[in-house]
Enzyme design. Structure first.
Site, PDB file in Angstrom:
ATOM      1  N   LYS A  36     101.048  55.198 -15.059  1.00  0.00           N
ATOM      2  CA  LYS A  36     101.088  55.716 -16.438  1.00  0.00           C
ATOM      3  C   LYS A  36     100.602  57.172 -16.442  1.00  0.00           C
ATOM      4  O   LYS A  36     100.060  57.655 -15.430  1.00  0.00           O
ATOM      5  CB  LYS A  36     100.215  54.841 -17.345  1.00  0.00           C
ATOM      6  CG  LYS A  36      98.743  54.801 -16.952  1.00  0.00           C
ATOM      7  CD  LYS A  36      97.985  53.711 -17.717  1.00  0.00           C
ATOM      8  CE  LYS A  36      96.527  53.689 -17.295  1.00  0.00           C
ATOM      9  NZ  LYS A  36      95.803  52.527 -17.824  1.00  0.00           N
ATOM     10  N   TYR A 275      88.554  88.099 -22.662  1.00  0.00           N
ATOM     11  CA  TYR A 275      88.367  88.092 -24.127  1.00  0.00           C
ATOM     12  C   TYR A 275      86.889  88.000 -24.518  1.00  0.00           C
ATOM     13  O   TYR A 275      86.117  87.306 -23.848  1.00  0.00           O
ATOM     14  CB  TYR A 275      89.066  86.875 -24.752  1.00  0.00           C
ATOM     15  CG  TYR A 275      90.566  86.929 -24.752  1.00  0.00           C
ATOM     16  CD1 TYR A 275      91.247  87.948 -25.423  1.00  0.00           C
ATOM     17  CD2 TYR A 275      91.314  85.946 -24.120  1.00  0.00           C
ATOM     18  CE1 TYR A 275      92.641  87.980 -25.439  1.00  0.00           C
ATOM     19  CE2 TYR A 275      92.702  85.972 -24.142  1.00  0.00           C
ATOM     20  CZ  TYR A 275      93.353  86.993 -24.794  1.00  0.00           C
ATOM     21  OH  TYR A 275      94.713  87.014 -24.819  1.00  0.00           O
TER      22      TYR A 275
HETATM   23  C1  LIG Z   1      95.161  51.911 -16.702  1.00  0.00           C
HETATM   24  C2  LIG Z   1      95.130  50.443 -16.505  1.00  0.00           C
HETATM   25  C3  LIG Z   1      94.861  49.899 -15.243  1.00  0.00           C
HETATM   26  C4  LIG Z   1      94.497  50.747 -14.028  1.00  0.00           C
HETATM   27  O1  LIG Z   1      93.185  51.233 -14.137  1.00  0.00           O
HETATM   28  P1  LIG Z   1      92.497  52.050 -12.928  1.00  0.00           P
HETATM   29  O2  LIG Z   1      91.076  52.112 -13.340  1.00  0.00           O
HETATM   30  O3  LIG Z   1      93.126  53.400 -12.923  1.00  0.00           O
HETATM   31  O4  LIG Z   1      92.749  51.308 -11.685  1.00  0.00           O
HETATM   32  C5  LIG Z   1      94.941  48.515 -15.103  1.00  0.00           C
HETATM   33  N1  LIG Z   1      95.247  47.727 -16.161  1.00  0.00           N
HETATM   34  C6  LIG Z   1      95.488  48.224 -17.393  1.00  0.00           C
HETATM   35  C7  LIG Z   1      95.817  47.290 -18.508  1.00  0.00           C
HETATM   36  C8  LIG Z   1      95.437  49.592 -17.611  1.00  0.00           C
HETATM   37  O5  LIG Z   1      95.682  50.076 -18.824  1.00  0.00           O
END
Ligand SMILES: *Cc1c(COP(=O)(O)O)cnc(C)c1O
Length: 402
Positions: A36, A275
């Site tokens: 993701k 700046y």
């Molecule tokens: C993002 C996510 C993960 C992975 O988490 P990590 O800490 O990056 O391993 C697993 N399960 C769900 C539902 C997530 O949203």
């Protein structure tokens, strides 16, 4: 160089991370790599072929929009799961393409059933159970209604998973909360099994759970941050290394972020740089610019605070970080010239700039810093995951593998 900075991806390091993580789960347990947020900032199109070369062919994303990107890139034998957002008008997209998705409301379950009926094709679903995070998931009192729907509409549903997510499995302060979630999940799975609901995968573990709660490893694990070579936080890293008697960190960062010096100028003592008036030279200085700013994911919070590597040494960011540029003090680094390589994240000579040493921010910000790296920075695979496999060096980072 066309772009002002590039992100290099080390497939061999990815392969070692995945091999290490796989060594922590039993042989029969499937490994889903969570990609993701543009593969945690690494770039879906460039990274996916490398992941597949490592033998991983199950991917997890948050939304349909991300799923569409992954689906265009992934191989025909890879599998895709959506953990979060699927609006009703895209359920049929997922069902038609055999993409599985989490279901955690009765509305979505009913909509999935209706869409699957219309298409004459089963929806592959993962039923998310509320076990104590209090975010998404069916509560226990909804389960009778869920079971009834699953049984009545069995012909158009493929219940592929039962799952839950932990409320901070990396945080060792939450041990009692997480242990209770594991116990609740097992109890609910048992009750569902008694009613004939026994899917192929029970899955709960993210990176933090994998390291801290081996009990949470079931039929599939959903691993994000650790595959990219980062610990979910410093506490988990220390506890794991100590517990396993490891001296060396088994995880390696796979990403390097590089740019070049744009200009070098002499600035007299007592002059303001960039700046505003946040940085005043206290000596005759040599000041260099790097064409990367907050518009590229180098946060304004690093003004007068961050560091980059140039000439194999650390150079402090001086003044405010601009949208397109940052300014560094190179007075003490000999021979810095226009076009010299600048490393924003990664190694140069014996120096390493980790994502967390971007500034004094703590390690748990890895997630946020990585996902802030914008889409428009090109990602380039510099080392193949497996010698002889994949494209190795791709320059546009977007095309299909030859
Ligand atoms: C993002 C996510 C993960 C992975 O988490 P990590 O800490 O990056 O391993 C697993 N399960 C769900 C539902 C997530 O949203």
């Amino acid at each position: 160089m066309l772009h002002t900075s590039y992100i290099e991806l080390d497939g061999a390091a990815l392969n070692r991370n995945i091999a290490f993580l796989r060594s922590l789960v039993p042989d029969g347990t499937s490994f889903s790599m969570v990609v993701k947020a543009n593969a945690y900032g690494h770039g879906i199109e460039s990274l996916l072929p490398l992941i597949e070369d490592c033998g991983v062919n199950h991917f997890s994303v948050f939304s349909v929009a991300e799923a569409m990107r992954v689906q265009r890139t992934m191989g025909a034998n890879s599998d895709l799961m959506i953990l979060g957002f699927v609006d009703d008008d895209h359920l049929s997209w997922a069902i038609e393409r055999d993409v599985s998705f989490f279901v955690f409301t009765l509305e979505r379950l009913r909509a999935a059933i209706a869409a699957a009926r219309d298409l004459g094709r089963p929806a592959r679903i993962h039923v998310e159970l509320e076990t104590g995070m209090h975010r998404t998931g069916f509560c226990e009192d909804q389960l009778p209604e869920v079971v009834e729907l699953l049984q009545n509409d069995a012909a158009v549903l493929e219940v592929e998973g039962l799952c839950t997510h932990y409320a901070g499995a990396e945080d060792l302060q939450s041990v009692d909360r997480i242990e209770e979630q594991i116990a609740t999940f097992r109890r609910l799975c048992g009750e569902l099994r008694d009613q004939g609901i026994e899917p192929r995968y029970r899955h709960t573990a993210c990176s933090g759970a994998l390291f801290n709660y081996p009990d949470s490893i079931m039929d599939l694990v959903r691993i994000g941050i650790a595959s990219y070579g980062f610990w979910p936080n410093q506490e988990t890293r220390s506890a794991f290394l100590r517990q396993h008697g490891l001296r060396e960190d088994p995880l390696e960062r796979i990403l390097t972020w590089k740019s070049k010096i744009l200009s070098v100028n002499h600035v007299p003592e007592g002059a303001y740089v960039s700046y505003g008036k946040t940085y005043l030279t206290t000596r005759p200085s040599r000041i260099a610019t790097v064409p990367v700013g907050y518009g590229y994911g180098f946060g304004r919070d690093l003004s007068n605070n961050g560091h980059v590597l140039v000439g194999g040494q650390r150079a402090p960011v001086v003044g405010t970080v601009n949208m397109n540029m940052l300014v560094i003090d190179v007075t003490e680094i000999e021979g810095v010239e226009v076009h010299d390589e600048v490393v924003l994240i990664g190694r140069q000579g014996d120096q390493v700039m980790t994502v967390s040493s971007f500034s004094d921010m703590n390690n748990s910000m890895n997630y946020e810093l990585l996902t802030r790296l914008p889409d428009h920075i090109p990602r380039i695979a510099t080392t193949p995951a497996v010698v002889g496999a994949g494209a190795g060096l791709t320059t546009d980072g977007a095309g299909p593998r030859p």
